[in-house]
Design an enzyme around this catalytic site. Structure first.
Site, PDB file in Angstrom:
ATOM      1  N   ARG A 154       0.679  -1.044  -0.023  1.00  0.00           N
ATOM      2  CA  ARG A 154      -0.443  -0.068   0.026  1.00  0.00           C
ATOM      3  C   ARG A 154       1.320   1.020   0.063  1.00  0.00           C
ATOM      4  NH1 ARG A 154      -5.451  -1.418   0.744  1.00  0.00           N
ATOM      5  NH2 ARG A 154      -5.571  -2.891   1.699  1.00  0.00           N
ATOM      6  N   ILE A 178     -11.981  -6.014  -3.778  1.00  0.00           N
ATOM      7  CA  ILE A 178     -13.032  -7.214  -3.311  1.00  0.00           C
ATOM      8  C   ILE A 178     -14.755  -5.965  -2.245  1.00  0.00           C
ATOM      9  CG2 ILE A 178     -12.819  -6.849  -0.425  1.00  0.00           C
ATOM     10  CD1 ILE A 178     -12.471 -10.042  -0.258  1.00  0.00           C
ATOM     11  N   ASP A 179     -14.253  -4.739  -2.404  1.00  0.00           N
ATOM     12  CA  ASP A 179     -15.663  -4.327  -1.660  1.00  0.00           C
ATOM     13  C   ASP A 179     -16.627  -4.331  -2.923  1.00  0.00           C
ATOM     14  OD1 ASP A 179     -14.451  -4.398   0.531  1.00  0.00           O
ATOM     15  OD2 ASP A 179     -13.838  -2.406   0.406  1.00  0.00           O
TER      16      ASP A 179
END
Length: 440
Positions: A154, A209-210
């Site tokens: 990230r 994934i959301d």
């Protein structure tokens, strides 16, 4: 980009090479046809918009149809491609990597494909990660596993340094697999490349994934996520019914959008409450969640609660806004909070309850893609390669209105997609669970 069509895709220049793909340009010969640069698909399919365009003569807003072009920008056997995966893990990443490598190698004869380890960090030489040479043999079996073969990270890196790295390694096209932050990074890379007048195509493949990427039908991995979550809900229901006043709380991923929680509850209809970030629910009062939960226990003697990780953040007092390396707000743990509040509420009522709290988040996101997602991942990868070879840049390969299209990254990153609480999907969830339209 066109002033009239926000979905116009930027190009590096004119396509001057014949595609090595032996496809057709004739209808009716039972061979797949090349997609023309003029092939467009209407974005807004409503009758209202159709009538508006019919009455005013206005051209409907259209998207570019994805697919192989007869003429391509890059001389394929002299092309170098690079692949990077960024952000959180998600089912299907390895499928996309494999699909990209196979398409580049077998469709177009690309000789060199570079894997960039550990996200955008891999484009910063100071991190010392090096590169991975990707071949069909190396990626042959990776689709059978979850996670990412290349590793991820990230956080942003210096855009100038990353473009320097691409140029120094003679990369012609970069495929970045990631969510909102990753895609914004791709766009920033594209802007810097344009300033340098370099000819490098940058392509995004939406991964979250959301399922919160705006405009597109669905992001890959999402279907696997609620598929994997569904049997967990079934087992949680068994736990709840196995005790008098049994309560199971299952926390699923969903930082800003509750699609996984809602879809899993629909897929396994044993859930009684779904709490998502889009709803502003309260705990106390006649219509509050705790009182409605108490009524449920009085009637059925058990309850199953599914909560998305970003739900109920307004309930935390003195909450500090802390962000992770990607710039996402770190949420308080709503699952543990609910367990504590429910325990205290029924203790005050002297009502015995048995509470089981389950958080399968990292199991869900590390699962290998199911069959449906595997198909989707491969097709997204193929379309991304076709678009890049045609010299298109700063776009995502995606599906809109159930058709594969190319969409500018700038359009899909303007806002996050959320559940419409007035929409039919959420109404289906309420019908399945039986919970009230509002809580609190």
């Amino acid at each position: 980009m066109s002033d009239t069509n926000p979905f116009e895709i930027e190009r590096l220049g004119a396509s001057q090479y014949e595609s090595p793909l032996k496809l057709s340009t004739t209808k009716g010969d039972h061979l797949f046809n090349f997609v023309s640069e003029t092939d467009r698909l209407v974005f807004d399919l409503s009758l209202e918009r159709y009538n508006h365009c019919l009455n005013t003569g206005e051209t409907p807003i259209c998207m570019e149809q994805a697919g192989p072009r007869q003429h391509i920008f890059f001389e394929s056997n002299k092309t170098t491609a690079a692949i990077v995966t960024c952000g959180g893990l998600c089912p299907g990443i390895n499928n996309v990597i494999r699909g990209l490598v196979m398409a580049l190698h077998y469709f177009y004869g690309v000789k060199r494909i570079i894997g960039i380890p550990y996200g955008y960090e891999g484009l910063n030489p100071a991190k010392g990660h090096g590169f991975v040479e990707l071949t069909p043999e190396k990626v042959r079996d990776i689709h059978q596993f979850g996670g990412t073969f290349l590793g991820s990270s990230r956080g942003a890196q210096d855009v100038g340094i990353m473009v320097d790295t691409l140029q120094e390694n003679h990369v012609d096209m970069l495929f970045a697999i990631g969510g909102d932050g990753t895609l914004k990074g791709v766009n920033a890379l594209g802007e810097e490349i344009s300033k340098r007048n370099a000819k490098i195509s940058v392509v995004g493949i939406p991964k979250t994934i959301d399922n919160d990427i705006d405009l597109i039908d669905e992001s890959f991995g999402f279907e696997t996520a609620f598929d994997v979550a569904s049997p967990i809900l079934r087992d949680a229901h068994n736990e709840a019914t196995g005790a008098y006043n049994g309560i199971s709380i299952i926390k699923l991923m969903g930082r800003d959008s509750g699609f996984i929680a809602a879809s899993a509850a629909l897929a396994m209809p044993v859930v009684n409450f779904v709490l998502v970030p889009e709803m502003n629910f309260g705990l106390e009062g006649e219509n509050g969640f705790l009182n409605i939960l108490e009524q449920r226990l009085q009637q059925k003697k058990h309850a199953v609660i599914v909560v998305a990780e970003g739900a109920g953040q307004q309930l935390f007092e003195h909450r500090q806004e802390i962000k992770d390396a990607s710039g996402n707000i770190k949420h308080e743990d709503i699952g543990v909070f609910l367990k504590e509040k429910i325990t205290a509420y029924f203790k005050g009522k002297e009502t015995p309850v048995t509470i089981k709290y389950i958080d399968p988040s990292y199991i869900v996101r590390c699962a290998p893609a199911n069959s449906s997602d595997s198909v989707y991942c491969s097709r997204l990868a193929y379309h991304a390669v076709h678009g890049a070879m045609a010299g298109k840049t700063k776009f995502v390969a995606s599906k809109v209105n159930n058709k594969y299209v190319y969409v500018p990254i700038s359009e899909v990153t303007k806002k996050r997609k959320k559940i419409n609480l007035e929409g039919e999907f959420w109404f289906s969830v309420l019908q399945s669970t039986g919970q009230p339209f509002s809580l609190g």
